[in-house]
Design a protein around this motif. Structure first.
Motif, PDB file in Angstrom:
ATOM      1  N   PRO A 225      37.070 102.461  63.325  1.00  0.00           N
ATOM      2  CA  PRO A 225      34.917 101.650  64.098  1.00  0.00           C
ATOM      3  C   PRO A 225      34.746 101.376  62.831  1.00  0.00           C
ATOM      4  N   ARG A 226      35.030 101.104  61.737  1.00  0.00           N
ATOM      5  CA  ARG A 226      34.697 100.456  59.905  1.00  0.00           C
ATOM      6  C   ARG A 226      34.465  99.207  60.089  1.00  0.00           C
ATOM      7  N   LEU A 229      32.236  98.385  62.700  1.00  0.00           N
ATOM      8  CA  LEU A 229      30.174  97.377  62.373  1.00  0.00           C
ATOM      9  C   LEU A 229      30.658  96.837  61.067  1.00  0.00           C
ATOM     10  N   TYR A 253      38.238 110.158  67.121  1.00  0.00           N
ATOM     11  CA  TYR A 253      38.017 109.606  65.439  1.00  0.00           C
ATOM     12  C   TYR A 253      38.653 110.749  64.588  1.00  0.00           C
ATOM     13  N   LEU A 284      29.590 106.260  59.551  1.00  0.00           N
ATOM     14  CA  LEU A 284      29.802 105.204  60.663  1.00  0.00           C
ATOM     15  C   LEU A 284      27.835 105.322  61.324  1.00  0.00           C
TER      16      LEU A 284
END
Length: 459
Positions: A225-226, A229, A253, A284
């Motif tokens: 997810p990082r 983003l 996650y 997040l």
């Protein structure tokens, strides 16, 4: 500056201890080179005097620590960003997965990002059209918002995610729109479904996909997810695009976080998840938003499956605290064949009133939204009463409410995964359904809107 050490002392699950280190920083990237030249990667999780605890991204099986050396690279995990990312598929660590050439980056950016200065944040107030009536009409998505989808195992959240990614758009003329899609711990079949759906509909041209499969190392899930983003921040704040980030499944996650936490022998919090789960999820979700003076924005739709359909489970519970509402999927609607099975009554968009009305959607939107909510709730009550006491117990008005609830589910909510409705079509359909009720029941709508929009034949 690279520093190499042959002082790897032990490996436990995804964690490795290196002793005698100097000048090593938290989150720093590490390469572990074996005697045969094979290289595995990890990052520094903790430093205590001259000891560094390293979290491995790959499995630790077959790692011979006696002949391996750990190389500390002096920087944390970075993603090479460029406009060429659009239309491409990457793995959870940002490497191309579609057989195409590597990206030539404009810049390399730390994936942990920088928090947006609260004073520089702009308030979300622009409508995003998803083409789905239950969202656009009743739980409106606003540019810069975080609006999660709470699903459960077996429900079609993958189809809903693909539909939103395909259909979502900003109505403002000349706006550049992109979708960043992060798939976290999903099956090969689901990954194949997303890629082929985006290719089939042409949506892939404006999409960046990051795919972490269930067979990939669980630890990679923490970076996926990082990565997404970071790509979104580049497109939004460097290139002025409106970016919609869809992340599925946040539950996978959180499971990966729990795995690392257990390996570190940390004191567990609720249900065995680490005590810092709230802070970690916030790191997040809070990367969504608008910045004053910048054209671009990041809007987030995290999707999570609630274990045992439990809304009070730590993952949906904490997500609800951090985000601005939630879209809840209903097993009951799905069983009855209504798709997308969005349960509109417990769903909520806390920013919906900021993104609707004259100049954004239409002047009658707020009034009709309130009336539809109230009528659907009354209709469901009437249907329950009828099931317990029989239809004879209902008044004539109750019967009309029950009929309204039935038609509302069949026509407004159940639109299928391929129908893309404009906001005008959604609002007009709402008026069409309100015809079922006597005009005296439309207490939440101003008379001038009833005169203007209620279909004429019933006046």
């Amino acid at each position: 500056m690279d520093r190499e050490y042959r002082t790897i002392k032990e490996v436990v699950g995804p964690l490795m201890l290196v002793e005698g280190v100097e000048g090593v920083g938290y989150n720093e990237l590490v390469e572990i080179e074996q005697a045969d030249g094979e290289i595995r990667q990890g990052k520094v999780l903790e430093i205590n005097k001259d000891k560094a605890l390293v979290q491995l991204f790959e499995a630790s099986q077959g790692l011979k620590i006696s002949s391996s050396k750990a190389r500390f690279l002096g920087h944390s995990i970075e993603l090479g960003v460029s406009m060429d990312m659009l239309g491409r598929v990457f793995d959870g660590m940002g490497k191309p997965k579609d057989g195409g050439a590597p990206i030539i980056p404009d810049a390399r950016v730390d994936i942990n990002g920088e928090p947006i200065n609260p004073a520089a944040r702009d308030y979300p107030d622009e409508f995003i059209q998803t083409g789905i009536s239950a969202i656009d009409g009743l739980n409106t998505l606003v540019r810069g918002q975080k609006l999660p989808v709470f699903s459960a195992s077996g429900l079609p959240h993958a189809n809903l995610a693909a539909q939103i990614a395909r259909q979502a758009k900003v109505l403002k003329e000349g706006s550049k729109f992109a979708v960043v899609f992060a798939a976290i711990g999903i099956t090969y079949e689901e990954a194949d479904f997303f890629v082929s759906d985006f290719r089939r509909t042409g949506a892939i041209d404006r999409t960046v996909l990051f795919m972490n499969l269930a067979s990939d190392p669980a630890i990679e899930r923490i970076s996926t997810p990082r990565m997404a983003l970071t790509a979104a921040e580049y497109l939004a704040f460097e290139k002025g695009m409106h970016v919609l980030v869809i992340m599925t499944d946040i539950t996978n996650y959180a499971e990966a976080l729990r795995e690392v936490s257990a390996a570190r022998k940390e004191v567990p919090g609720r249900r065995g998840y680490p005590g810092y789960l709230y802070t970690d999820l916030a790191s997040l979700y809070e990367r969504a938003g608008k910045i004053k003076g910048r054209e671009g924005s990041i809007t987030q739709i995290p999707i999570l499956t609630m274990p045992e359909d439990d809304k009070t489970h730590p993952i949906p519970d904490l997500t609800g605290y951090i985000t601005e509402g939630q879209i809840i999927l209903s097993r009951d609607l799905y069983k009855r064949g209504y798709n997308p099975p969005i349960d509109v009554l417990p769903s909520l968009s806390r920013l919906k009133d900021k993104g609707i009305g004259e100049g954004k959607t239409r002047e009658d939107h707020a009034d009709t939204m309130n009336q539809l909510f109230a009528a659907y709730a009354a209709g469901k009550d009437a249907k329950e009463l009828s099931a317990i006491l029989g239809e004879a117990a209902l008044t004539e008005v109750d019967k009309k409410y029950a009929k309204f609830a039935e038609k509302f589910e069949r026509r407004y909510i159940a639109q299928g995964f391929d129908e893309n409705r404009s906001i005008e079509e959604t609002l007009n359909l709402g008026w069409e359904l309100l015809k079922i009720l006597p005009r005296t029941e439309l207490k939440r709508i101003k008379d001038k809107y009833i005169e203007k929009y209620l279909p004429q034949e019933v006046k």
